[in-house]
Design an enzyme around this catalytic site. Structure first.
Site, short mmCIF file in Angstrom:
data_model
loop_
_atom_site.label_atom_id
_atom_site.label_comp_id
_atom_site.label_asym_id
_atom_site.label_seq_id
_atom_site.Cartn_x
_atom_site.Cartn_y
_atom_site.Cartn_z
N GLU A 200 0.98 -1.11 0.07
CA GLU A 200 -0.01 -0.22 -0.05
C GLU A 200 0.80 1.35 0.10
O GLU A 200 2.04 1.40 0.56
CB GLU A 200 -0.92 0.07 1.30
CG GLU A 200 -2.14 1.23 1.03
CD GLU A 200 -2.91 1.20 2.31
OE1 GLU A 200 -4.02 1.48 2.01
OE2 GLU A 200 -2.44 0.73 3.41
N GLY A 334 3.02 1.79 10.84
CA GLY A 334 2.89 0.73 12.31
C GLY A 334 2.33 -0.48 11.98
O GLY A 334 2.58 -1.34 12.77
N ALA A 335 1.45 -0.64 10.81
CA ALA A 335 0.76 -1.84 10.59
C ALA A 335 0.16 -2.09 9.14
O ALA A 335 0.01 -0.60 8.77
CB ALA A 335 -0.20 -2.39 11.56
N MET A 336 -0.11 -3.02 8.38
CA MET A 336 -0.66 -2.76 7.20
C MET A 336 -1.60 -4.11 7.08
O MET A 336 -1.38 -5.17 7.51
CB MET A 336 0.15 -3.03 6.00
CG MET A 336 -0.02 -3.33 4.80
SD MET A 336 -1.43 -1.76 4.33
CE MET A 336 -2.41 -2.79 3.28
N GLU A 337 -2.92 -3.62 6.85
CA GLU A 337 -4.00 -4.71 7.01
C GLU A 337 -4.15 -5.71 5.86
O GLU A 337 -5.32 -6.11 5.74
CB GLU A 337 -5.32 -3.77 6.82
CG GLU A 337 -5.70 -3.17 5.58
CD GLU A 337 -5.05 -1.81 5.44
OE1 GLU A 337 -5.57 -0.91 4.59
OE2 GLU A 337 -4.24 -1.24 6.13
N HIS A 370 -7.32 -1.33 14.89
CA HIS A 370 -7.48 -0.56 13.78
C HIS A 370 -7.18 -1.40 12.57
O HIS A 370 -8.13 -1.43 11.58
CB HIS A 370 -6.34 0.50 13.79
CG HIS A 370 -6.14 1.15 12.59
ND1 HIS A 370 -6.68 2.80 12.42
CD2 HIS A 370 -5.59 1.13 11.34
CE1 HIS A 370 -6.34 3.48 11.43
NE2 HIS A 370 -5.89 2.38 10.61
N GLU A 371 -6.25 -2.54 12.56
CA GLU A 371 -6.18 -3.22 11.62
C GLU A 371 -7.34 -4.42 11.39
O GLU A 371 -7.59 -4.68 10.04
CB GLU A 371 -4.74 -3.88 11.53
CG GLU A 371 -3.45 -3.06 11.57
CD GLU A 371 -3.57 -1.94 10.41
OE1 GLU A 371 -3.88 -2.31 9.46
OE2 GLU A 371 -3.20 -0.87 10.85
N HIS A 374 -10.02 -2.74 9.46
CA HIS A 374 -9.73 -2.79 8.05
C HIS A 374 -10.24 -4.11 7.26
O HIS A 374 -10.55 -3.97 6.04
CB HIS A 374 -8.19 -2.69 7.62
CG HIS A 374 -7.94 -1.26 7.78
ND1 HIS A 374 -8.54 0.02 7.09
CD2 HIS A 374 -6.80 -0.68 8.41
CE1 HIS A 374 -7.99 1.39 7.11
NE2 HIS A 374 -6.89 0.65 8.06
N GLU A 393 -9.50 4.67 6.50
CA GLU A 393 -8.35 4.98 7.54
C GLU A 393 -9.20 5.88 8.44
O GLU A 393 -8.98 5.51 9.63
CB GLU A 393 -7.16 5.89 6.96
CG GLU A 393 -6.24 5.27 5.94
CD GLU A 393 -5.71 3.63 6.72
OE1 GLU A 393 -5.94 3.57 7.67
OE2 GLU A 393 -5.08 3.01 5.74
#
Length: 960
Positions: A200, A334-337, A370-371, A374, A393
């Site tokens: 992303e 921080g992270a990716m979904e 959060h993730e 998503h 987001e």
């Protein structure tokens, strides 16, 4: 995606703190959906003037000139094979893409970046059925747009399917995008390598040629070849493993659900996992490097609870049979979904009870929430284009609030959410801000959309809308939205439509109003009776930039209301102020309470001015109850005096969140020139009696920021008096703090903040206790368990001696806890010796001892200190070219490096220096929106000092 530096505290003070099916009808859906989801641009002609088209790398005309791909060829399915070599650090791969042609064309345009394509062929569906070999395709490359063109020998026939096959290869990336290598050190000191993806927003094209836009959803069947000492992970569960000659293994994964390319993920590593099952039978696994598997327990517990919660809340089952969460040693966001395989920084997933603090626990919980959100917002329903990334987001950030409150109420995230909104106001109150929805075309522009406006402001206006519509109606609306657009793409209007129609027939009153409340004014009731107005209201928040200022003037039982655009650093007397106010109008859902009653009144302000009648006489009125609205409030006349008097007499008559909101607004209004600083400082008197941690932290954050501003400018008389005031008025609450991990989350976060402040101000008892604990820790060879909430403070005091600093650097390299490493790195950055600070920066650039992913936050932390501000700024200017080799121009890291090393400046000389540097970059073709934001911020700082320095000096002389 979750963007936040692992070493930047989210309370607006830069600190090192950890704080990111349905397969039925698939053969039919693509043909049904083409007309609604894709359209051929009206300018799409094949006989354009050749001079209008770009030139490919081989000198031939490239047949497409737009940044966006044409929509005449639609991908349906990718068969992808990947074989990474973790010794030679490269990979070979092949793919077969099933496409559907909607218009006759002689070329296929798709994305590819830094890939060597060795072969490309095309088969028609009929050729494939009869096993006929594919026809060779000529490949043209246009790197400026990261596109390739496949030239076909004869026009493709509309409404037929074709198969595009390609072989390609590339090096594993050295950065943090595409298909890249990451390394970690074992407890025994061995360095090991893994291969990981991060796509992303526009980096899938660096791993395989593809239609790399969110609208081009497809199914993916992935095969990965590996050595037996490794495992392979991807979005879907593994179907089988085939043994090959030479000892290699090939893993085949289930075909994915229909999804966008940026969500594809695969990893080859030697990690270990901990697993469990949700109540609906989804297998959840947490992966980490072998020596850190014992730090995955909390993440597993949280993931299981949160996934169960989301399935119930959204009334939609998570569609895959497994969900993996993996801690990557080198990871930029921080992270990716990625659907089914969520990637995290170690600090965002791992929790070590011995070294992770209360705020660390809140951070990990938030990022997981959060993730997981998503998996619905973003994955199941995806925005049509990156101009609307807030649709995923902003929602994921908002769902942190809902989900963490529901699953971990003891973390009290509801109070913390105020900071989410306060953080973005800093940016949104500048003229250089942007609307939530904004055109973005180039990869750099798209990356810049991943900022506080998309995330925080998006979440805050959703929270405001939820408060306005009511929780039940809001939830019904988003369930309707998710169900209607599952496996599809959506835009703003689709969301507003779902929320407008969220009232069921049984919900309506006899008057046709979907929500009735006697405390609502007539215009509020009228609004809720006209559901279509949700769109009309919310477009004022998404399509125009900035934040409104509500000006309230009380005259007996009458309230005169006026709305303006709230601007920091531009005062009413400035010539440009009036022009910057023109054409701005919001539909503001107002709430207010009074001294006479606890009743919450509601009203919608849709005009520049309005008048409200109070039911009874009242000494004060407080707007924006619980700070649920995204607006600043200014009370003209005696309004502020009455509220300050109430705080001093009995602050508990105002709700806890309202007290936080008042502190925030009063200092914001000073920055806008609407209030004098002494008025805001007078409000801080009452904090001596405040027992609410959020309010105490809010007030202290402003006072502490003033101290650091004076310290950096070396205005010693004011900094000394500020220090005296802070220690004089807050000594009782500081002295009450124990050096322990006891109490609620907010008790613990307050303890960390107060003791850090006390030691920063050289408060003797604090320094003495921290030094004592540090000595004991050193004598124990790092084995002593110091309470986690004071760990950073103890390390920071210890880092002030050469022996302590050197020992901390040794421990940093040996530590198996990323949470502890963050605290050590913050402590190392507080050194007053420039040669030590420079060594840290050099180690961050090298990326071995200090990983390059921490460089931006490290520079930010160093720049905040008097001894480091010039050093960090000089380093950025002198090493700009090298920094761009490590991070993309539009990346969060580059933007943080720029703002983190410049935005604290407050002199005209520094403003000119920064301006000249930015101009030199723009002359080289590098432009970022952050440039203007920084220049405005420095200008704001200069004007703040000019306007408020004499007042601050005088006020402190009187009050210390």
């Amino acid at each position: 995606m979750f963007h936040s530096s692992a070493m930047v505290n989210s309370h607006r003070k830069p600190m090192f703190n950890i704080h990111r099916g349905f397969y039925c009808l698939t053969a039919i859906l693509p043909q049904i959906c083409i007309c609604s989801q894709f359209s051929v641009p009206s300018s799409y002609h094949f006989t354009e003037d050749p001079g209008a088209f770009p030139v490919a790398t081989n000198g031939e005309r490239f047949p497409w000139q737009e940044l966006r791909l044409p929509s005449v060829v639609i991908p349906l399915h990718y068969d992808l094979f990947v074989h990474p070599n973790l010794t030679s650090l490269d990979f070979v791969a092949s793919e077969k893409i099933e496409v559907l042609v909607s218009n006759a064309t002689q070329f296929i345009i798709l994305h590819s970046k830094d890939l060597e394509i060795t072969n490309a062929t095309l088969q028609s569906e009929e050729d494939s059925r009869y096993m006929k070999p594919g026809k060779e395709l000529k490949v043209l490359s246009y790197p400026a747009h990261e596109q390739i063109a496949l030239l076909v020998p004869e026009k493709l026939t509309p409404h037929l399917k074709y198969y595009v096959a390609m072989d390609f290869q590339a090096k594993l990336g050295d950065g943090f995008e595409g298909f890249y290598k990451s390394t970690y050190r074992t407890l025994g000191g061995e360095t090991r390598i893994l291969a990981v993806t991060d796509f992303e927003p526009t980096q899938a094209r660096m791993a395989f040629p593809c239609f790399d836009e969110p609208l081009f959803k497809a199914n993916f069947s992935i095969k990965i070849r590996r050595e037996s000492r490794h495992i392979a992970l991807s979005n879907m569960p593994k179907v089988k493993t085939i043994e090959l000659e030479g000892g290699l293994l090939e893993d085949h994964f289930e075909t994915t659900v229909k999804m966008s390319t940026y969500l594809v993920a695969y990893i080859v590593c030697d990690f270990h996992s901990l697993s469990g099952f949700t109540s609906s039978g989804v297998k959840v696994s947490i992966y980490a490097s072998p020596d850190k598997r014992n730090q995955t327990h909390y993440a597993l517990q949280a993931s299981l609870k949160l996934l169960d919660f989301y399935e119930k809340y959204f009334d939609i089952y998570y569609p895959l049979s497994k969900l993996d969460l993996i801690a990557i040693p080198d990871f930029a966001p921080g992270a990716m979904e990625n659907w089914g395989l969520i990637t995290y920084r170690e600090t965002s997933l791992l929790f070590d009870p011995k070294t992770s603090s209360a705020s660390d626990k809140l951070w990990v919980t938030r990022v997981i929430a959060h993730e997981l959100a998503h998996q619905w917002f973003g994955n199941l329903v995806t925005m049509e284009w990156w101009n609307d990334i807030w649709l995923k987001e902003g929602f994921a950030k908002y769902m942190e609030l809902i989900a963490v409150n529901a699953t971990y109420p003891e973390l009290q995230f509801d109070d913390y959410f105020l900071n989410v909104c306060f953080e973005v106001i800093t940016k949104d109150s500048l003229n250089s801000s942007r609307p939530i929805s904004k055109p973005a075309e180039t990869p750099t522009q798209i990356q810049e959309m991943f900022d506080e406006v998309s995330y925080n402001k998006g979440a805050c206006i959703l929270n405001m809308l939820k408060d306005f519509l009511g929780e039940e109606k809001f939830q019904k609306g988003i369930i309707q939205y998710l169900k209607k657009f599952s496996y599809r793409n959506a835009k703003n209007d689709d969301l507003w439509s779902s929320l407008s129609n969220s009232c069921l027939e049984s919900d309506f009153t006899s008057g046709g109003v979907c929500h009735s409340d006697p405390k609502m004014t007539s215009n509020m009731l009228a609004f809720l009776g006209e559901n279509a107005e949700v769109k009309e209201m919310m477009t004022t928040w998404t399509l125009q930039k900035g934040i409104p200022l509500l000006v309230v003037k009380q005259d007996g039982c009458s309230l005169r209301l006026q709305q303006e655009r709230f601007l920091q650093g531009v005062f009413q007397e400035d010539p440009e102020w009036r022009a910057l106010q023109e054409r701005y109008l919001w539909h503001i859902p107002l709430t207010y309470s009074t001294s006479s009653s606890n009743v919450i009144h509601r009203h919608i302000l849709k005009s520049k001015t309005d008048t409200l009648d109070l039911p009874e006489k009242t000494s004060w009125v407080k707007f924006n109850v619980d700070s649920n609205g995204y607006y600043i409030v200014h009370y003209e006349g005696h309004g502020w005096d009455q509220l300050i008097t109430q705080l001093n007499q009995n602050h508990t008559l105002l709700r806890p969140k309202d007290r936080v909101g008042l502190i925030h607004d009063v200092f914001q209004l000073v920055g806008a020139g609407r209030l004098t600083l002494d008025k805001a400082l007078d409000m801080t008197y009452y904090l001596q009696h405040e027992t609410s941690s959020p309010a105490l932290l809010e007030g202290l954050s402003y006072l502490e920021s003033f101290y650091h501003m004076m310290d950096r400018r070396n205005i010693s008389d004011i900094s000394e008096n500020l220090k005296r005031y802070l220690l004089q008025y807050f000594k009782p609450v500081i002295d009450r703090q124990s050096w322990s991990d006891k109490g609620s989350v907010w008790d613990r976060m307050l303890r960390s903040a107060l003791l850090k402040l006390a030691c920063d101000l050289n408060h003797a008892p604090c320094i003495q206790k921290a030094a004592e604990l540090f000595s004991q820790w050193m004598e124990s060879s790092g084995k002593l368990n110091i309470p986690t909430d004071v760990l950073k403070i103890v390390y920071s005091v210890g880092a002030q001696t050469t022996a302590g600093w050197n020992y901390l650097l040794e421990q940093y390299e040996l530590s198996m806890s990323s949470a502890e490493q963050n605290k050590i790195l913050y402590a190392l950055s507080t050194s007053k010796h420039q040669e030590k600070l420079l060594k840290l920066i050099e180690l961050g650039m090298e990326g071995k001892v200090i990983k390059t992913q921490n460089l931006a936050a490290l520079l930010h932390a160093i720049a905040r200190r008097p001894k480091g501000q010039q050093l960090a700024w000089d380093f950025v200017r002198e090493n700009w070219t090298h920094l761009l080799k490590k991070f993309d121009l539009g990346s969060y890291d580059i933007r943080m490096i720029i703002s983190g090393t410049t935005a604290h400046f407050s002199s005209k000389d520094k403003l000119q220096e920064v301006k000249l540097f930015f101009e030199s970059l723009e002359a080289q073709g590098s432009h970022l929106d952050i440039f203007q934001t920084v220049l405005e911020t420095i200008t704001k700082n200069i004007k703040w000092l000019e306007k408020n320095l004499p007042t601050l000096r005088t006020w402190l002389m009187v009050n210390t």
